[in-house]
Design an enzyme around this catalytic site. Structure first.
Site, mmCIF file in Angstrom:
data_model
loop_
_atom_site.group_PDB
_atom_site.id
_atom_site.type_symbol
_atom_site.label_atom_id
_atom_site.label_comp_id
_atom_site.label_asym_id
_atom_site.label_seq_id
_atom_site.Cartn_x
_atom_site.Cartn_y
_atom_site.Cartn_z
ATOM 1 N N PRO A 16 -5.256 -6.269 -5.245
ATOM 2 C CA PRO A 16 -5.512 -6.286 -6.680
ATOM 3 C C PRO A 16 -5.627 -4.833 -7.160
ATOM 4 C CG PRO A 16 -7.493 -6.929 -5.450
ATOM 5 C CD PRO A 16 -6.400 -6.729 -4.444
ATOM 6 N N GLY A 66 -11.130 -1.170 -6.687
ATOM 7 C CA GLY A 66 -11.848 -0.449 -5.630
ATOM 8 C C GLY A 66 -11.319 -0.721 -4.240
ATOM 9 N N GLY A 83 -8.355 0.485 -3.170
ATOM 10 C CA GLY A 83 -7.441 1.564 -2.768
ATOM 11 C C GLY A 83 -5.979 1.268 -3.045
ATOM 12 N N SER A 84 -5.722 0.520 -4.119
ATOM 13 C CA SER A 84 -4.345 0.111 -4.414
ATOM 14 C C SER A 84 -3.374 1.289 -4.543
ATOM 15 C CB SER A 84 -4.352 -0.717 -5.698
ATOM 16 O OG SER A 84 -3.063 -1.078 -6.034
ATOM 17 N N SER A 85 -3.781 2.333 -5.280
ATOM 18 C CA SER A 85 -2.833 3.452 -5.484
ATOM 19 C C SER A 85 -2.593 4.204 -4.181
ATOM 20 C CB SER A 85 -3.355 4.400 -6.569
ATOM 21 O OG SER A 85 -4.572 4.988 -6.158
ATOM 22 N N ALA A 86 -3.652 4.418 -3.396
ATOM 23 C CA ALA A 86 -3.482 5.137 -2.124
ATOM 24 C C ALA A 86 -2.629 4.318 -1.161
ATOM 25 C CB ALA A 86 -4.848 5.425 -1.498
ATOM 26 N N ALA A 87 -2.849 2.998 -1.153
ATOM 27 C CA ALA A 87 -2.083 2.140 -0.239
ATOM 28 C C ALA A 87 -0.599 2.190 -0.600
ATOM 29 C CB ALA A 87 -2.610 0.710 -0.309
ATOM 30 N N ASP A 144 -9.558 7.225 0.502
ATOM 31 C CA ASP A 144 -8.725 6.033 0.296
ATOM 32 C C ASP A 144 -7.460 6.111 1.160
ATOM 33 O OD1 ASP A 144 -10.660 5.476 -1.534
ATOM 34 O OD2 ASP A 144 -9.320 5.127 -3.224
HETATM 35 C C1 MEV Z 1 -12.929 5.587 -4.458
HETATM 36 O O1 MEV Z 1 -12.390 4.580 -3.628
HETATM 37 C C2 MEV Z 1 -13.991 6.343 -3.732
HETATM 38 C C3 MEV Z 1 -14.673 7.447 -4.544
HETATM 39 O O2 MEV Z 1 -15.669 8.011 -3.698
HETATM 40 C C4 MEV Z 1 -13.704 8.514 -5.010
HETATM 41 C C5 MEV Z 1 -13.147 9.344 -3.858
HETATM 42 O O3 MEV Z 1 -13.770 9.445 -2.803
HETATM 43 O O4 MEV Z 1 -12.070 9.925 -4.058
HETATM 44 C C6 MEV Z 1 -15.375 6.860 -5.764
#
Ligand code: MEV
Length: 325
Positions: free
Chosen positions: A96, A100, A102-106, A147
């Protein structure tokens, strides 16, 4: 160069250390192997196109929320001096977006892996994280790198910004983790900026919270290694309090944590950037995890997952149409 190439990555869950990790405190995170992103690249006769849930068209027309990915693709093509190569990229994601996980990093990691596979070039972990960071910097502003490190990992990781991340085994054989989606979008860049602003405006309140979150993470590492679920639950509750005091929780996430606790969770907290997105709860057993997940969905969580710590096998996924009010 190949005619067809592939890349894969996973969703991530931060157990401890979100936000404080941006300020050089440690964090602990795990990949969710069954919530994955798959990328396929096929050679094309002409043009460079991309197909994903947000966009279907030429790479050069990618805008706004895909600007980071576009930059990553062009930087990689330049690295190989293949700027005029013709191809089609297809991205299929079970993650989704803006929750939170990690969609963009994945997506960045899976696309990078697929591009290197396409050009038949070996990709080491350092280069992978460096290239994924091109996208994350555009999308999130000041990413710690956790992420990308987690979505590309083969196991749980101990992460400190700027250091080589360590893989480590989480020793919780009978516990399960419940992950629940609040149905509310969480904007990482917004949440990270909020904490940065609080650090400037109220350093005497914010600095101790960051330090405390780091101490909680250090204690949690030990507790995860020697299998102390009760202590981990307590640490999750403490972390949630501190994250809430930092301003990155909200009523819905607080309420979901309370529901999880009432239904038997040992501890509960938001995961990732907060201001929406997902929360996690530690359940003492698989049956307890089912009960917590059902209670959360009944009260409006749009989706829940249950993850055992034994072998990282995904055991359940269910969803509900309505967001928690
Ligand atoms: C985001 O998944 C995690 C944060 O700590 C940001 C980051 O570490 O880049 C909120």
């Amino acid at each position: 160069m190949k005619k067809q190439a592939f890349g894969k990555s996973y969703a991530k869950i931060i157990l401890f250390g979100e936000h404080s990790v941006v300020y050089n405190q440690p964090a602990i995170a795990i990949p969710l192997y069954s919530v994955d992103v798959n990328v396929e690249i096929n050679k094309a006769v002409s043009g460079q196109t991309i197909n994903c849930r947000y966009f279907d068209g030429p790479v050069e027309d990618m805008q706004d929320n895909l600007a980071g990915l576009k930059k990553l693709i062009y930087a990689t093509l330049k690295k190989f001096s293949k700027q005029s190569e013709s191809f089609e990229i297809k991205i299929s994601s079970k993650l989704p977006a803006e929750r939170g996980m990690g969609s963009s990093a994945a997506t960045a990691v899976a696309v990078t892996r697929a591009l290197f596979d396409y050009f038949d070039v070996h990709l080491n972990r350092d280069s992978l994280l460096e290239i994924a960071d091109i996208e994350e910097k555009v999308t999130h502003g000041n990413p710690s790198g956790i992420d990308s490190a987690t979505v590309s990992s083969d196991g749980g990781i101990w992460f400190i910004k700027g250091h080589e991340n360590e893989q480590f085994n989480l020793n919780l054989p009978t516990s399960s983790l419940v992950i629940a989606d609040s149905g509310i979008k969480g904007k990482t860049s917004e949440a990270v900026s909020l904490v940065a602003r609080n650090l400037l405006d109220e350093p005497e309140k914010t600095k101790p919270l960051i330090k405390n979150l780091g101490e909680i993470t250090n204690t949690a590492k030990e507790a995860l290694t020697v299998s102390e679920p009760m202590l981990i639950g307590k640490l999750m509750d403490q972390a949630q309090k501190d994250l809430s005091a930092l301003g990155v929780s909200n009523k819905t996430l607080d309420k979901m944590c309370a529901i999880a606790k009432t239904n038997g969770a040992l501890g509960a907290k938001l995961t990732g950037s907060g201001l929406g997105g997902c929360m996690i709860a530690l359940a003492p057993s698989q049956e307890s995890a089912q009960k917590i997940a059902t209670a959360l969905r009944t009260k409006g969580a749009t989706k829940t997952w249950i993850q055992t710590f034994k072998n990282y096998e995904f055991s359940m996924e269910e969803s509900n149409g309505d967001a928690v009010k």
